[in-house]
Design an enzyme around this catalytic site. Sequence first.
Site, PDB file in Angstrom:
ATOM      1  N   THR A  90       0.864  -1.179   0.000  1.00  0.00           N
ATOM      2  CA  THR A  90       0.000   0.000   0.000  1.00  0.00           C
ATOM      3  C   THR A  90       0.890   1.214   0.000  1.00  0.00           C
ATOM      4  O   THR A  90       2.059   1.123   0.345  1.00  0.00           O
ATOM      5  CB  THR A  90      -0.823   0.014   1.314  1.00  0.00           C
ATOM      6  OG1 THR A  90      -1.672  -1.104   1.340  1.00  0.00           O
ATOM      7  CG2 THR A  90      -1.652   1.256   1.507  1.00  0.00           C
ATOM      8  N   THR A 134       0.079   0.602   6.678  1.00  0.00           N
ATOM      9  CA  THR A 134       0.253  -0.407   5.637  1.00  0.00           C
ATOM     10  C   THR A 134       0.437  -1.745   6.347  1.00  0.00           C
ATOM     11  O   THR A 134       0.828  -1.792   7.509  1.00  0.00           O
ATOM     12  CB  THR A 134       1.483  -0.136   4.750  1.00  0.00           C
ATOM     13  OG1 THR A 134       2.652  -0.133   5.565  1.00  0.00           O
ATOM     14  CG2 THR A 134       1.386   1.188   4.015  1.00  0.00           C
ATOM     15  N   ASP A 138      -7.932  -2.368   5.252  1.00  0.00           N
ATOM     16  CA  ASP A 138      -8.095  -1.151   6.055  1.00  0.00           C
ATOM     17  C   ASP A 138      -7.942   0.134   5.245  1.00  0.00           C
ATOM     18  O   ASP A 138      -8.442   1.188   5.645  1.00  0.00           O
ATOM     19  CB  ASP A 138      -7.060  -1.141   7.189  1.00  0.00           C
ATOM     20  CG  ASP A 138      -5.625  -1.207   6.664  1.00  0.00           C
ATOM     21  OD1 ASP A 138      -5.386  -1.837   5.607  1.00  0.00           O
ATOM     22  OD2 ASP A 138      -4.738  -0.632   7.312  1.00  0.00           O
ATOM     23  N   VAL A 172     -12.113  -6.360   1.486  1.00  0.00           N
ATOM     24  CA  VAL A 172     -11.634  -4.987   1.640  1.00  0.00           C
ATOM     25  C   VAL A 172     -10.770  -4.933   2.886  1.00  0.00           C
ATOM     26  O   VAL A 172     -11.162  -5.434   3.944  1.00  0.00           O
ATOM     27  CB  VAL A 172     -12.817  -4.003   1.761  1.00  0.00           C
ATOM     28  CG1 VAL A 172     -12.320  -2.596   2.023  1.00  0.00           C
ATOM     29  CG2 VAL A 172     -13.663  -4.027   0.480  1.00  0.00           C
TER      30      VAL A 172
END
Length: 383
Positions: free
Chosen positions: A228, A279, A259, A257
Amino acid sequence: MIEWTRRRFFLATAIGACAAGGRRLFGKTPARDVPPPDSALQNVATKARPIIISSANGVAHLDDGMAVLKSGGDTLDAALAVVTKVEDDPEDDSVGYGGLPNEEGVVELDASVMHGPTRRAGAVASVHNIKNPSLVAKAVMNKTNHVFIVGEGARRFAVDEGFQEMNLLTDRSRLAWLAWKATSSENWRPGLDSPEWKEKIAELLDTPERQAWAAHIEQVVAYPPTGTINCLAVNAKGEISGTTTTSGLAWKIPGRVGDSPVIGAGLFVDGDVGGGGSTGRGEENIKISGGHTIVEMMRQGKSPKDACLEALDRVVRNYAIDKSRLKKFHITFYALNKDGEHGSASLWAKGLDGKPHHYAVHDGVKAQLVECAGYFDAVGGDY
Ligand code: ASP
């Protein structure tokens, strides 16, 4: 008078009890249940503005964000100037174009934005075919009465807003996905009777160019990665915004999904205080609302680094400090307050490669990598 005195006595007692038991009052496990972090301060918070920070994968693009801040641009636009470069980069397989796909081979993207000056937010999840979900999240914030749009609705909204659709699967991420399938099921590799039969995944990669990807592919197949970019930017006036964008967990169940798009978990910004992001394994962060926790801890006076460590305390508490399970994942928190102080902490001081984790900081002079504090001073994080 007597009443007043009694009340004052009561208040004084209550305040004393709060001070003594404050940790318990805030729902924190008593100190004896949670060990102190193993490592000492590694990342030093500076106090300067403007500042822009991100996860390490943003370091090459922080100059772009700083240029926006220095030219008087908006703090969210500064953060977006950084993360959209990573979303566009086919080599970063954790974000945007080239991100590793879900179990059906479809790249599914999540992103969130928070704009401190106007106290607004936008987010999208499980978006297909649009390479810049962070910009779609911004459009949700600016153009709609909603905060969070997911799936097919998010894709259609993006198309209506003029975002171009494209295939987000690169050759490398497609082959990695096929290799994962080949590992998961014999049905997805040439049969034993085939002249094409190969024992090792790397041998299935047919050209020299693809062979060069073998080590990477073997790694992501063995340890399905998360990945991320989180970016937080504060300008000279102390305005702050942030964004988090991701392709999420590789080989995830469609619709999973993490965070990153969840306001309060993968991202939280309060213009009065600062911002926090994350992340790593999103499931663990969602359970403790890490972004919000970090901001609330900074509001109560903790440094950004200590606020990140407090969020990790809560993750660790959820596993009763069982390192044998905690070592199965990694998670890193990032924090920036409106004074320009920053910090970051990782659950494990070192990744599987034995190297420390870093985050990226641009202090207005140059971008550099700074070592994250480690909650546990050890190697960990299988994925
Ligand atoms: N946090 C992201 C998720 O769980 C992935 C990551 O940061 O590695 O989707």
